[in-house]
Design an enzyme around this catalytic site. Sequence first.
Site, PDB file in Angstrom:
ATOM      1  N   ASN A 241      11.687  19.564  -8.886  1.00 50.10           N
ATOM      2  CA  ASN A 241      11.232  18.206  -8.590  1.00 50.10           C
ATOM      3  C   ASN A 241      11.638  17.780  -7.181  1.00 50.10           C
ATOM      4  OD1 ASN A 241      10.182  18.034 -11.177  1.00 50.10           O
ATOM      5  ND2 ASN A 241      11.979  17.001 -12.014  1.00 50.10           N
ATOM      6  N   GLU A 267      -5.483   9.700   8.187  1.00 53.25           N
ATOM      7  CA  GLU A 267      -5.913  10.721   9.135  1.00 53.25           C
ATOM      8  C   GLU A 267      -5.849  12.125   8.539  1.00 53.25           C
ATOM      9  OE1 GLU A 267      -4.023  10.445  12.977  1.00 53.25           O
ATOM     10  OE2 GLU A 267      -3.678   8.307  12.701  1.00 53.25           O
TER      11      GLU A 267
END
Length: 468
Positions: A241, A267
């Site tokens: 994780n 972007e």
Amino acid sequence: MAQNIVVQVGQCGSQIGCRFWDLALREHASLMSTTNSKKCIYDASLSAFFRNVDSKNTSLSYPSPIHTLKARAVLVDMEEGVLRSILASPLRDLFDGEQFIRDVSGAGNNWAVGNRFYGAKYRDILSEEIRRQAEQCDSLQSFMLIHSMGGGTGSGLGTFILSLLDEIYPKVCRIVTPVYPSKDDDVITSPYNSVLATRELTEHADCVIPVDNDSLIDIVSRCDSSTKIKDDGRRPFDSMNTIVANLILNLTSSSRFDGPLNVDLSEIPMNLVPYPRMHYLISSQVPAPFKITTNSSIPRNINQIFRDALSPHFQTLRVQPNINGVYIACGMIIRSKTIQMSDIRRNIDLLKLKHMKFVKWNEDGWKIGLCTVPPNGLPYSLLTLANHTCIKETFVELKERFTTLYRRKAHVHHYTDHIELNDFEQARENLNQLIEEYKQIEQTSGLLDTNENENLSSTNIPRLNVLS
């Protein structure tokens, strides 16, 4: 400063999300306590993921109790276990009750139950909470969805929420980090869930950064000497994780902190996704995001950092871009006080010359971000995001596992209370189409043999037009 809302769904998504919030707080607390003379004031970079609920008390001292911050998040699980553990942790004050959307019975590892049953049941509640979180943002930049692909809640309800975000906020960037199951996954229906969910990701996400459990285990076993897979086969989920949580932190670092070359999250799909459906990016991180205990864990020079960025050893998806396929586009987000733009340009030229094959129509398809704030506890990081045709290997393998089950119609009766057989057929066809689209890119780059070219020429694949 733009804001981001994290939507964590299911047991896997909630566990990764819990680790993400812990690391995000530690990163900001560490940075602010060492660089700000007023100590830990609430600033623009912190507002990217947190909102301040007490303007008179702007301090942040973590892991001390948190009283002034609330996470920009929605936490969803149809089982209470992980969400209940969050409420018993030091993170509990980060959330209010409305941010938790939960049930007790679970989705039974069934995409159809999560997507169709719980999706319909909680649609209004989900919509209202998402709107509430969005209205508390001054400039909403993205939704970041974290979920698994193999279970029922993560794959089913997770992709329902994705389609809901597309419906309510179609102009807000949707970035998804899905966790694909291992080959030996103990959920027998995970191929069904993954294929049905992949169809939704293809239709409704702007950018998908998939990870798989096999690669995460490989990275942990290779790089974190303090954590090993237990003798009884238990996996080091906390370390796994940590990898995914750091991926999200590094992805957003260039939009949260100052640097000579900042990258807005919108972007990423704009520059790395020339075709709307082919928005799956292969990620790698150098170094692995663990506490460095030996000098051998750190590359000795800048050139080595960039070479390692293309190594399968640091990839979060088990594919082979150095052997198969071609790059469509590539992005790098660097976090360092010492690496300069001249270093980046030099190394990119070396990589293009010796290690990377791009499609001819996008040989300069690079997106670079440079952030001067390194990760907490590490001297630097380099996150690579590659739009590469070898990702089709993941889909081919998934299709084979799906076909093995579906040929015998095994366990299908568990799904047909909520969906039709046609949903399976459409999901499989979507996967076939996606695979063929990546093959077509390879064909135009001269990477397929004659037989494959002939097979492709006979298919009804829509012509892909290069974006200007």
